[in-house]
Enzyme design. Structure first.
Site, PDB file in Angstrom:
ATOM      1  N   LYS A 157      -5.791  29.336  91.186  1.00  0.00           N
ATOM      2  CA  LYS A 157      -6.281  30.681  91.527  1.00  0.00           C
ATOM      3  C   LYS A 157      -7.180  31.091  90.361  1.00  0.00           C
ATOM      4  O   LYS A 157      -6.761  31.779  89.426  1.00  0.00           O
ATOM      5  CB  LYS A 157      -5.102  31.639  91.734  1.00  0.00           C
ATOM      6  CG  LYS A 157      -5.499  32.927  92.431  1.00  0.00           C
ATOM      7  CD  LYS A 157      -4.290  33.698  92.919  1.00  0.00           C
ATOM      8  CE  LYS A 157      -4.669  35.102  93.370  1.00  0.00           C
ATOM      9  NZ  LYS A 157      -5.604  35.159  94.495  1.00  0.00           N
TER      10      LYS A 157
HETATM   11  N1  PMP Z   1      -5.656  31.895 100.149  1.00  0.00           N
HETATM   12  C1  PMP Z   1      -6.538  32.455  99.297  1.00  0.00           C
HETATM   13  C2  PMP Z   1      -7.903  31.890  99.200  1.00  0.00           C
HETATM   14  C3  PMP Z   1      -6.149  33.575  98.521  1.00  0.00           C
HETATM   15  O1  PMP Z   1      -7.014  34.143  97.679  1.00  0.00           O
HETATM   16  C4  PMP Z   1      -4.857  34.122  98.676  1.00  0.00           C
HETATM   17  C5  PMP Z   1      -4.447  35.345  97.879  1.00  0.00           C
HETATM   18  N2  PMP Z   1      -3.953  35.020  96.622  1.00  0.00           N
HETATM   19  C6  PMP Z   1      -3.976  33.497  99.549  1.00  0.00           C
HETATM   20  C7  PMP Z   1      -4.413  32.387 100.274  1.00  0.00           C
HETATM   21  C8  PMP Z   1      -2.568  34.006  99.712  1.00  0.00           C
HETATM   22  O2  PMP Z   1      -1.829  33.747  98.545  1.00  0.00           O
HETATM   23  P1  PMP Z   1      -0.554  34.605  98.157  1.00  0.00           P
HETATM   24  O3  PMP Z   1       0.302  34.659  99.355  1.00  0.00           O
HETATM   25  O4  PMP Z   1       0.076  33.874  97.036  1.00  0.00           O
HETATM   26  O5  PMP Z   1      -1.043  35.963  97.788  1.00  0.00           O
END
Ligand code: PMP
Length: 308
Positions: A157
Site C-alpha cells: 500500500k
Molecule cells: N484495493 C485497493 C486498491 C485499496 O486501495 C484498498 C483500500 N486500502 C482496498 C483494496 C481495500 O483494502 P482494506 O480493506 O484493507 O481497506
C-alpha cells in the site's frame, strides 16, 4: 477534510496546522511512501480500532517491499495510534498512518534519506456515500489496467501506487459513474481503486485471488471470515468482466468504503441482493462491536482524554 487537534509526527503530537514537511521531501517527488487506512468505531466498550494489528502488519510489509526501515516498531505505532485517538477525543474516526522518505537527497534511490512517520485521525463518512451503501453504486470497467506485480508491487500500500487509482477514479467519475473496476494486464478482474470486489452467483461467493494484482485487503479478509461464519461458501476465482455482467450480486468493500453494493456494471443493471445485504449488516455489526462473535478484531482505545 475535517481538521482535528493533533497529528502524531515522528514520535510527538503536534498541532494540526504545524504538521509540515519540506517541499524537497523525497516522498513528494517520487511517491515513495507507504500508508494505511484504518477505522476506529464507537462501540459499547468505547472507541475501538478495527483490526489494528493486521493494518500495522501490512504497513510493515509495504515498507519492506520499498526497502524502507521504519524507525518505529509495531508496538510503538499501536501505542501512538491509541494516544492520538484519545488525545483528539474522537469516538470514531478514520486513521491514516504514513511513512515516507523525507528531506535529504533527491536521488531516486532514497539511500540515506530519513524516513518520516505520521499518523492522522479525522472523522470521515462512508467513502462511496451512505446513499451508495443503501441503494448501491454504479461502476464502469476502467480503461486503466491495474498495476502488476512486476511494474509497481500491488501488494504494497504505497503512495505512488495511487496514481493508478487516481486515473481510474477520475475517469469513472467524469463519465458519470460512482466508481471504477480495474482489470489486470491479463484482463482478469482485479479490484476497485480503493476497494476489493466480490461476486455472488447461485449462492456462491467468489473474489479474485491475491495474485490478480489486488491489494491484500483487510476488509476482504474480514468478509471472507464473516461469510464463512454465516455458512456461505467463499472461493477465490479468476473472474472476467462478463462474470460481473451476469452475476446475481456484486459488491465492493474496503476500510473507507465498508460494504457498498454494486447496482450496475457498465450499464448492466444488477440491483442490490440479499447476500450483500446480509454481509453488509454483519460487517457493520462486527466493526461497531454489536456482535460478540467478532469482538476479537476490536482494539479498544485504553483511555479517552478530552482535548486540553
Ligand atoms: N484495493 C485497493 C486498491 C485499496 O486501495 C484498498 C483500500 N486500502 C482496498 C483494496 C481495500 O483494502 P482494506 O480493506 O484493507 O481497506
Amino acid at each position: 477534510m475535517l481538521k482535528t487537534d493533533k497529528i502524531w509526527m515522528n514520535g510527538e503530537l503536534v498541532d494540526w496546522d504545524d504538521a509540515r514537511i519540506h517541499v524537497a521531501s523525497h516522498g513528494l517527488h517520487y511517491g515513495s511512501g507507504v500508508f494505511e487506512g484504518i477505522r476506529c468505531y464507537e462501540t459499547p466498550r468505547g472507541p475501538a480500532i478495527f483490526r489494528l494489528r493486521e493494518h500495522l502488519e501490512r504497513f510493515e510489509d509495504s515498507a519492506r517491499i520499498l526497502y524502507m526501515d521504519l524507525p518505529f516498531g509495531r508496538d510503538e505505532l499501536r501505542a501512538a495510534t491509541h494516544e492520538l485517538v484519545a488525545r483528539n477525543g474522537l469516538a470514531s474516526c478514520y486513521l491514516r498512518p504514513m511513512a515516507f522518505y523525507g528531506y535529504g537527497e533527491l536521488s531516486v534511490g532514497a539511500q540515506g534519506n530519513p524516513v518520516d512517520v505520521v499518523i492522522l485521525s479525522f472523522p470521515w463518512g462512508a467513502y462511496l456515500g451512505e446513499e451508495g451503501q443503501r441503494t448501491g453504486i454504479t461502476t464502469k470497467i476502467s480503461s486503466w489496467e491495474r498495476i502488476g506485480p512486476n511494474v509497481i508491487p500491488h501488494a504494497a500500500k504505497a503512495t505512488g501506487v495511487y496514481l493508478n487509482s487516481l486515473l481510474a477514479t477520475t475517469e469513472a467519475r467524469r463519465a458519470g459513474y460512482d466508481e471504477a473496476i480495474m482489470l489486470n494486464a491479463e484482463g482478469y478482474v482485479a479490484d476497485g481503486p480503493g476497494e476489493n470486489i466480490f461476486v455472488v452467483r447461485d449462492g456462491r461467493i467468489s473474489t479474485p485471488p491475491l495474485s490478480m494484482s489486488i491489494l491484500p485487503g483487510i476488509t476482504r479478509d474480514t468478509i471472507i471470515q464473516i461469510a464463512q461464519d454465516l455458512g456461505f461458501v467463499v472461493e477465490e476465482a479468476l473472474l472476467i468482466r462478463t462474470d460481473l455482467y451476469v452475476a446475481d450480486e456484486v459488491f465492493l468493500c474496503g476500510t473507507a468504503t465498508e460494504v457498498a453494493p454494486v447496482r450496475a456494471v457498465d450499464d448492466r443493471e444488477l440491483g442490490v441482493g440479499p447476500v450483500t445485504r446480509e454481509l453488509q449488516k454483519a460487517y457493520l455489526a462486527a466493526v461497531n462491536g454489536i456482535d460478540e462473535r467478532w469482538s476479537h478484531w476490536l482494539d479498544v482505545v485504553d483511555a479517552v482524554h478530552a482535548p486540553a
